[in-house]
Design a protein around this motif. Structure first.
Motif, PDB file in Angstrom:
ATOM      1  N   SER A  84       0.951  23.183 -13.262  1.00 47.87           N
ATOM      2  CA  SER A  84      -0.426  23.519 -13.611  1.00 47.87           C
ATOM      3  C   SER A  84      -0.470  24.563 -14.719  1.00 47.87           C
ATOM      4  CB  SER A  84      -1.149  24.046 -12.367  1.00 47.87           C
ATOM      5  OG  SER A  84      -2.483  24.378 -12.669  1.00 47.87           O
ATOM      6  N   ARG A 106      -3.618  25.813 -17.735  1.00 50.63           N
ATOM      7  CA  ARG A 106      -4.901  25.570 -18.387  1.00 50.63           C
ATOM      8  C   ARG A 106      -4.742  25.423 -19.904  1.00 50.63           C
ATOM      9  NH1 ARG A 106      -9.815  28.535 -15.390  1.00 50.63           N
ATOM     10  NH2 ARG A 106      -8.960  28.655 -13.275  1.00 50.63           N
ATOM     11  N   GLU A 128      -9.781  12.099 -12.281  1.00 49.20           N
ATOM     12  CA  GLU A 128     -10.517  13.353 -12.087  1.00 49.20           C
ATOM     13  C   GLU A 128      -9.531  14.499 -11.883  1.00 49.20           C
ATOM     14  OE1 GLU A 128     -10.313  11.066  -8.266  1.00 49.20           O
ATOM     15  OE2 GLU A 128     -11.612  10.672  -9.957  1.00 49.20           O
ATOM     16  N   GLN A 141      -7.757  18.088 -11.932  1.00 50.39           N
ATOM     17  CA  GLN A 141      -8.238  19.408 -11.565  1.00 50.39           C
ATOM     18  C   GLN A 141      -7.951  20.425 -12.665  1.00 50.39           C
ATOM     19  OE1 GLN A 141      -6.147  19.546  -7.648  1.00 50.39           O
ATOM     20  NE2 GLN A 141      -8.204  19.713  -6.796  1.00 50.39           N
ATOM     21  N   ILE A 142      -8.560  21.585 -12.547  1.00 45.68           N
ATOM     22  CA  ILE A 142      -8.317  22.663 -13.492  1.00 45.68           C
ATOM     23  C   ILE A 142      -6.815  22.940 -13.570  1.00 45.68           C
ATOM     24  CG2 ILE A 142      -8.607  25.148 -13.843  1.00 45.68           C
ATOM     25  CD1 ILE A 142     -11.442  24.820 -12.670  1.00 45.68           C
ATOM     26  N   SER A 175      -2.796  15.115 -16.315  1.00 41.25           N
ATOM     27  CA  SER A 175      -3.847  14.091 -16.285  1.00 41.25           C
ATOM     28  C   SER A 175      -3.748  13.172 -17.498  1.00 41.25           C
ATOM     29  CB  SER A 175      -5.228  14.740 -16.248  1.00 41.25           C
ATOM     30  OG  SER A 175      -5.437  15.411 -15.026  1.00 41.25           O
ATOM     31  N   ALA A 201     -11.777  17.547  -6.458  1.00 42.25           N
ATOM     32  CA  ALA A 201     -12.746  18.533  -6.932  1.00 42.25           C
ATOM     33  C   ALA A 201     -12.137  19.276  -8.108  1.00 42.25           C
ATOM     34  CB  ALA A 201     -13.086  19.489  -5.810  1.00 42.25           C
ATOM     35  N   PRO A 202     -12.931  20.082  -8.846  1.00 42.58           N
ATOM     36  CA  PRO A 202     -12.374  20.777 -10.003  1.00 42.58           C
ATOM     37  C   PRO A 202     -11.174  21.667  -9.668  1.00 42.58           C
ATOM     38  CG  PRO A 202     -14.759  20.862 -10.080  1.00 42.58           C
ATOM     39  CD  PRO A 202     -14.395  20.261  -8.763  1.00 42.58           C
ATOM     40  N   ARG A 203     -11.140  22.222  -8.441  1.00 46.86           N
ATOM     41  CA  ARG A 203      -9.994  23.046  -8.057  1.00 46.86           C
ATOM     42  C   ARG A 203      -9.698  22.862  -6.576  1.00 46.86           C
ATOM     43  NH1 ARG A 203     -10.643  28.418  -9.900  1.00 46.86           N
ATOM     44  NH2 ARG A 203     -12.361  27.873 -11.248  1.00 46.86           N
TER      45      ARG A 203
END
Length: 255
Positions: free
Chosen positions: A92, A94, A153, A155-156, A162, A253-255
């Motif tokens: 992960s 950003r 979809e 996630q953050i 993705s 969900a987003p996170r």
């Protein structure tokens, strides 16, 4: 395609969903060849499978290593009929953080590991399959790739992962069209959270939090559930050129 006495290569077959798939297809009479890192459990898995199963050490991010491993499979077993590609992974990060933009090298690394490596395996696998004699239905081979519901979809922090997994899903129809005239099918499975890797040892509380958005069942997927779908894809000639979500109705969900 009936897998009895067919040669199946499983990239990432030393653990998790790949291992479960190797076990399932071997149990139905396939001759399995496992590709995995030399540091993994691929050799032990091949020995446990029996039935002529073999292990071929391979780093899928190294194009020459992948090509040599697949050539060794065909040299050993005489042909290649089915390929299930589960190797990959992600971390992960950003797009930007307090330290600045995501290093471009990190993005490239994840795309290389997941998307580029999968395509490289596919092009080589398809070439070997194209040399097979077609079965009574005109089929020469089946390729099953692994995407993720993060392709749809993410996630953050999953921007690179993705993008890579979306690329794998996006290849399915076009590659199926490329290879359809040769009787080679291409399918993709997009799993949600599965009880493999780090998640395998997670606590029930952590699993419950991560899967709370699932419709049913509200739990991590089991490796054998991936294997069952892979087997169904190989068996059913009308499954081609698409991506099947394997997620219990979960949407990230987003996170």
């Amino acid at each position: 395609m009936d897998v009895v006495r067919k040669v199946v290569v499983v990239a990432g077959g030393g653990s998790g969903m790949g291992r479960a798939t190797a076990q399932t297809l071997a149990g139905h009479g396939a001759v399995v060849a496992i590709l995995d890192l030399p540091s993994g459990a691929g050799e032990k898995v091949a020995v446990a499978l029996g039935g002529g199963a073999t292990f071929h050490p391979c780093d899928i991010t190294d194009a020459e290593s992948a090509e040599a491993a697949l050539t060794a499979v065909v040299d050993t077993h005489g042909s290649l009929h089915v390929a299930v590609n589960t190797a990959g992974g992600g971390v992960s990060r950003r797009t930007i953080s307090k330290d600045g933009p995501m290093p471009l090298a990190d993005f490239r690394r994840l795309v290389e590991l997941n998307l580029v490596a999968t395509f490289n395996l596919n092009r080589l696998q398809a070439w070997h399959m194209s040399k097979n004699e077609p079965d009574e239905g005109g089929e020469r081979g089946v390729i099953v790739n692994t995407s993720s519901i993060a392709a749809f979809e993410g996630q953050i922090g999953q921007v690179a992962y993705s993008a890579a997994k979306a690329g794998i899903a996006g290849m399915s129809l076009t590659m199926a069209r490329d290879l359809g005239g040769l009787g080679i099918r291409v399918m993709t499975i997009a799993p949600s959270l599965f009880a493999t890797g780090l998640l395998k040892g997670a606590s029930p509380e952590v699993i419950a939090t991560l899967t709370k958005d699932a419709a049913f069942p509200k739990r991590a997927g089991l490796p054998e559930e991936f294997a069952w779908l892979a087997e169904a894809i190989v068996r059913n000639p009308m499954l081609n050129g698409q991506t099947i979500r394997l997620d219990g109705g979960q949407r990230f969900a987003p996170r």
